[in-house]
Design an enzyme around this catalytic site. Structure first.
Site: not given
Length: 515
Positions: A2, A28, A102-103, A259
């Site tokens: 995210c 996201g 985020n995670g 990426y």
């Protein structure tokens, strides 16, 4: 994966957060949310969709205040179809806290059990972010029993989070009437950066997942948040920080460089673009070892993230670099689209092959990675349909053979095309005449060449080493059963398994507790 942002400004903050989220949209596309604090009052708006679609003028006007946080969501736990699981999340005690994350927490089931039985807290969704918020709230309540709140109490609460929570997490949180808190897990798996802007009215601060979100709104990049570190900025703009983990160790997710991150970001001292160039250098060396230069007429990237590696491959091989695939920028990133059927359908909508660049040529296609193989198969077929004589596929990343449990949607071995297969078998499955993968050590070396201080990485999806130490084969087996459970199938087409996912993870927790 995210994208999160938190800002302490001297002027209304809603537009700054909106602009930052646009710069993090690649992290996201499922949902977006912004929360601001005006005095002691929180204001929040969140919904499913991309940033530009979620927020209208009326929504922005409903977000007053000079301090706030925001998030763009890509689901790895919970239900993508539920707007209730869009972030940020809110809890009213102590003080009032709003948090975005985020995670991916790997001991969610254990924590839910503790929160219910010991902390007497109720969790209303299957989101691990709600679990994190309630763990932090409980720890803060224990650390600050009085009316006032000092930075030391916040740092003590973060230490409590580090002791209890396993997995990956980068967090921004608002505490009503006090300020902005940000912290990163003790392994530094997910990124988090600090920026500042020194204006005529004083210093403004920003915390964001990537440096591009800092520089893109006119702030100056300062540094990365250290693993285990917590940063608190009070409403007066005073900066406080403290190491809150007992044994922090920087092990950033290497897939960020492959990426996930934008090429114009710099994470943990490594410009992402430079890392991808280096990966191209090492990939070119392997191609030279494994095949004849005469087998390749032209090198082509899959836009956009593989361009730097492809350019280096072409340069090192002395072969012409051409752009044969053209991208429709109004289709989302296929890797993070939920559901295999949606992912497969979107590839040809997203890319178009120009026949003049392929006809009669031996083409080396360079992509950043191969995960499920669906996109790669469609791309190879597009090249053949466009008239390519031979199609060789090269991946700037090694074979993805293991599930990722730290926030990337690749959770079962059966979905990974390289798991249990040789390179030759993968080449046949994607329809290529040849296949060259990057070596794991060369991938790590490409990043380490730029920042030698980076000694370790989370490269679990490539090498199967889970650095948090709580992941074993039994855990992965349970994740697979949850994903493939018939009752979870509908939810899995949209996300990662919802309540069935949590039910099976709860079973895993009970099993491990009995060992």
């Amino acid at each position: 994966m995210c994208g999160i942002v938190g800002v302490v400004s001297k002027s209304p903050v809603n537009q700054l957060i909106y602009d930052s989220l646009l710069l993090l949209q690649h992290r996201g596309q499922d949902a977006a949310g912004i929360a601001t604090v005006d005095g002691r009052n929180f204001h929040m708006y969140k919904a499913n969709g991309m940033v530009r679609d979620v927020f209208r003028t009326r929504n922005m006007r409903s977000l007053p205040g000079t301090t706030g946080i925001g998030q763009v969501r890509y689901p790895t736990a919970g239900s993508a179809s539920s707007e209730e699981e869009a972030q940020p999340f809110y809890v009213n005690a102590p003080y009032g806290i709003i948090l975005a994350h985020n995670g991916n927490v790997t001991n969610t089931a254990q924590l839910k059990d503790e929160l219910y039985r010991i902390d007497r807290r109720h969790i209303n969704t299957s989101s691990d972010t709600e679990v994190l918020l309630n763990v932090f709230a409980h720890e803060l309540q224990s650390a600050s029993p009085g009316y006032t709140l000092e930075p030391d109490a916040l740092f003590s609460a973060v230490s409590g989070v580090h002791r209890r929570v396993k997995g990956s997490y980068a967090i921004v949180a608002l505490v009503a009437g006090f300020g902005l808190l940000a912290f990163r897990d003790p392994f530094g798996i997910r990124p988090l950066c600090i920026g500042r802007n020194d204006g005529p009215n004083g210093t403004e601060w920003i915390m964001a997942s990537e440096s591009v979100a800092i520089e893109g709104i006119g702030f100056e990049f300062v540094r990365d948040v250290a693993p285990g570190e917590a940063v608190f900025i009070d409403l007066a703009g005073e900066f406080h920080s403290q190491q809150c983990a007992l044994a922090p160790s920087l092990n950033p997710c290497i897939f960020e460089y492959v990426y996930l991150a934008r090429p114009d970001s710099c994470l943990d001292g490594v410009p992402v673009y430079n890392a991808r160039l280096k990966m191209g250098d090492y990939l070119a060396s392997k191609i030279q070892r494994e095949m004849s230069r005469g087998d390749i007429d032209v090198v082509m990237p899959i836009p956009d993230s593989s361009r730097p590696a492809a350019m280096q491959v072409a340069n090192r091989l002395g072969v012409e670099y051409r752009e044969g695939f053209f991208k429709n920028r109004y289709v989302g990133r296929t890797f993070i689209m939920p559901g295999q059927a949606v992912r497969k359908k979107s590839v040809r909508q997203k890319l178009n092959a120009m026949g003049i660049e392929f006809k009669g040529k031996n083409v080396l296609i360079v992509d950043d990675s191969i995960v499920r193989g669906t996109t790669s198969h469609e791309i190879v077929q597009m090249a053949r349909d466009a008239g390519a004589n031979k199609v060789i596929f090269a991946s700037a990343a090694p074979p993805v053979k293991f599930p990722n449990v730290y926030g990337i949607d690749m959770p079962t071995r059966g979905e990974l095309v390289a798991h249990g297969r040789t390179d030759e078998e993968v080449a046949r499955l994607i329809g290529a005449d040849g296949l060259v993968y990057q070596d794991v050590e060369d991938m790590k070396r490409a990043v380490r060449d730029i920042n030698p201080a980076l000694r370790g990485f989370d490269a679990s999806c490539f090498d199967g080493c889970y650095i948090t130490g709580d992941i074993n084969s039994e855990y992965l087996d349970v994740l697979e059963r949850a994903r493939l459970a018939p009752n979870a199938q509908q939810d899995r087409e949209a996300a990662d398994g919802g309540n069935d996912f949590e039910r099976v993870r709860s079973q895993l927790h009970l099993q491990l507790a009995g060992d």
